[in-house]
Scaffold this active site. Structure first.
Site, PDB file in Angstrom:
ATOM      1  N   LYS A  14     -21.025  13.776 -13.644  1.00  0.00           N
ATOM      2  CA  LYS A  14     -22.313  14.705 -13.835  1.00  0.00           C
ATOM      3  C   LYS A  14     -21.507  16.178 -13.907  1.00  0.00           C
ATOM      4  O   LYS A  14     -22.108  16.775 -14.746  1.00  0.00           O
ATOM      5  CB  LYS A  14     -23.048  14.525 -12.803  1.00  0.00           C
ATOM      6  CG  LYS A  14     -23.926  13.081 -12.760  1.00  0.00           C
ATOM      7  CD  LYS A  14     -24.678  12.854 -11.529  1.00  0.00           C
ATOM      8  CE  LYS A  14     -24.602  13.018 -10.205  1.00  0.00           C
ATOM      9  NZ  LYS A  14     -23.312  11.738 -10.026  1.00  0.00           N
ATOM     10  N   THR A  15     -20.854  16.682 -13.041  1.00  0.00           N
ATOM     11  CA  THR A  15     -20.430  17.944 -13.143  1.00  0.00           C
ATOM     12  C   THR A  15     -19.720  18.141 -14.398  1.00  0.00           C
ATOM     13  O   THR A  15     -19.712  19.128 -15.033  1.00  0.00           O
ATOM     14  CB  THR A  15     -19.654  18.249 -11.862  1.00  0.00           C
ATOM     15  OG1 THR A  15     -20.262  17.981 -10.648  1.00  0.00           O
ATOM     16  CG2 THR A  15     -19.029  19.989 -12.000  1.00  0.00           C
ATOM     17  N   ASP A  67     -26.389  21.233  -9.000  1.00  0.00           N
ATOM     18  CA  ASP A  67     -25.978  20.097  -8.305  1.00  0.00           C
ATOM     19  C   ASP A  67     -26.790  19.659  -7.101  1.00  0.00           C
ATOM     20  O   ASP A  67     -27.569  20.538  -6.484  1.00  0.00           O
ATOM     21  CB  ASP A  67     -24.353  20.126  -7.719  1.00  0.00           C
ATOM     22  CG  ASP A  67     -23.755  18.780  -7.595  1.00  0.00           C
ATOM     23  OD1 ASP A  67     -24.441  17.930  -7.998  1.00  0.00           O
ATOM     24  OD2 ASP A  67     -22.729  19.016  -6.675  1.00  0.00           O
ATOM     25  N   THR A 113     -27.740  12.129  -7.227  1.00  0.00           N
ATOM     26  CA  THR A 113     -27.614  10.802  -6.854  1.00  0.00           C
ATOM     27  C   THR A 113     -28.680   9.920  -6.484  1.00  0.00           C
ATOM     28  O   THR A 113     -28.750   8.691  -6.064  1.00  0.00           O
ATOM     29  CB  THR A 113     -26.449  10.631  -5.740  1.00  0.00           C
ATOM     30  OG1 THR A 113     -26.943  11.518  -4.550  1.00  0.00           O
ATOM     31  CG2 THR A 113     -25.222  11.531  -6.114  1.00  0.00           C
TER      32      THR A 113
END
Length: 359
Positions: A74-75, A119, A168
């Protein structure tokens, strides 16, 4: 509160326990473009369409929400979005935003077309979350000055930007926040064949001679997660350089991972400790989370957030309203005989979300 540009992002958004050298290696292994990104073909195609269309129109891309288990990229995808759009990347995280003022300070410093990577967005404080609604939809924030009856809201216009949120736990995001993302993508766990491609690419960058059978052995123990696969590759590389001829074969990988306590399913010391305590100390359960954590000398949150997700996905542990329960596969994996009267044989209804906090 953390916020920095592309050049710093790759070396700083890595696990806190990694040293400077490990962070530098992580940065080298990160794909820079969508074409370099291995796996997630459907998501890559969708994201490519979103970004290509935005560039063709000369507009910033819609806000993007990326969800999925940790370590899937994802990052990295957020960095790729910024690179593909030719825009600076700003980075922050939900836990770092404790007050609306924290978020206002970040938003007031971004420029036209910037990409803001958020994030763990599901862990944002509620007051800041509400400020984010108008920022995403109307590109403005209302900064409140003063307190009580004399408080005044000063509107602050923002340049158009793209917010890339990562989570998540999508279920913890409020509906109004989810609805403000123009594109939502989910990252799935990788198949072993995809992980072998990831490992082959990483081995080339690390100048490691990785044989096909060695890649197969490492991929099978990587839990479907590229981050874990790359970490295991680096440890196998160390073993091969010190105790072998620097060539990673299946035998070398097995020997190395045995030393680093990663078994054939990818379970590490903590995972096996949890299963062993559950089966040997508590007869397979059910047992409460707090009791299980004390038995393995770990924090409750560590057992719940680090060990349990994979054990549940692997079918080795189940969460029930009465507590944690070992499945027959757990007993078999530990080399133990499955008891005739097992606690998982229909005594309690499974609760995969573990909604009972006392358990």
């Amino acid at each position: 509160m953390s916020m920095f540009d592309n050049d710093e992002a790759a070396s700083r958004l890595v696990g806190g326990s990694a040293d400077a050298d490990e962070r530098a290696v992580e940065a080298v292994l990160r794909p820079r473009t969508l074409s370099e990104f291995v796996g997630q073909e459907r998501l890559r195609e969708q994201l490519s369409l979103v970004l290509d269309a935005a560039r063709a129109r000369g507009h910033t891309a819609d806000h993007i929400l990326l969800s999925g288990p940790p370590g899937l990229g994802k990052t990295t995808l957020a960095m790729i979005v910024a690179a593909e759009m030719g825009a600076p990347l700003r980075i922050t995280s939900g836990p770092a935003i404790q007050h609306a003022g924290d978020l206002a300070a970040i938003l007031s410093s971004i420029g036209e077309g910037d990409v803001l990577f958020f994030d763990e967005i599901h862990r944002t404080a509620r007051a800041a979350e509400e400020l984010l609604y108008t920022a995403m939809e109307d590109f403005r924030v209302d900064v409140v000055v003063g307190k009580g009856p004399g408080a005044t809201a000063i509107p602050l216009e923002l340049p158009r930007f793209t917010l890339v949120g990562a989570t998540t736990r999508t279920g913890l995001l409020p509906g109004p926040l989810r609805d403000r993302f123009g594109f939502t993508g989910h990252l799935d766990l990788y198949e072993p064949a995809e992980l072998q491609r990831v490992l082959a690419r990483s081995a080339g960058l690390l100048e490691v001679e990785l044989r096909e059978d060695g890649a197969h052995e490492i991929a099978g123990r990587s839990r479907g997660t590229p981050r874990i696969a790359n970490r295991l590759l680096r440890r196998v590389r160390d073993f091969a350089q010190v105790r072998a001829d620097s060539v990673v074969t299946a035998d070398i990988a097995r020997s190395a991972l045995e030393i680093f306590e990663v078994d054939t399913m990818g379970l590490d010391r903590l995972d096996r400790s949890v299963l062993s305590a559950l089966c040997k100390n508590f007869g397979g359960g059910p047992v409460g989370l707090g009791t299980l954590a004390v038995a393995v000398a770990e924090e409750r949150e560590t057992v719940e957030e680090v060990a349990e997700p994979f054990l549940v996905r692997a079918g080795l542990l189940a969460r029930t309203p009465r507590g944690r329960v070992a499945t027959p596969a757990a007993w078999t994996h530990l080399g133990l005989a499955v008891p005739q009267r097992a606690p998982f044989a229909g005594e309690a209804e499974l609760d995969l979300f573990g909604t009972n906090d006392d358990n």
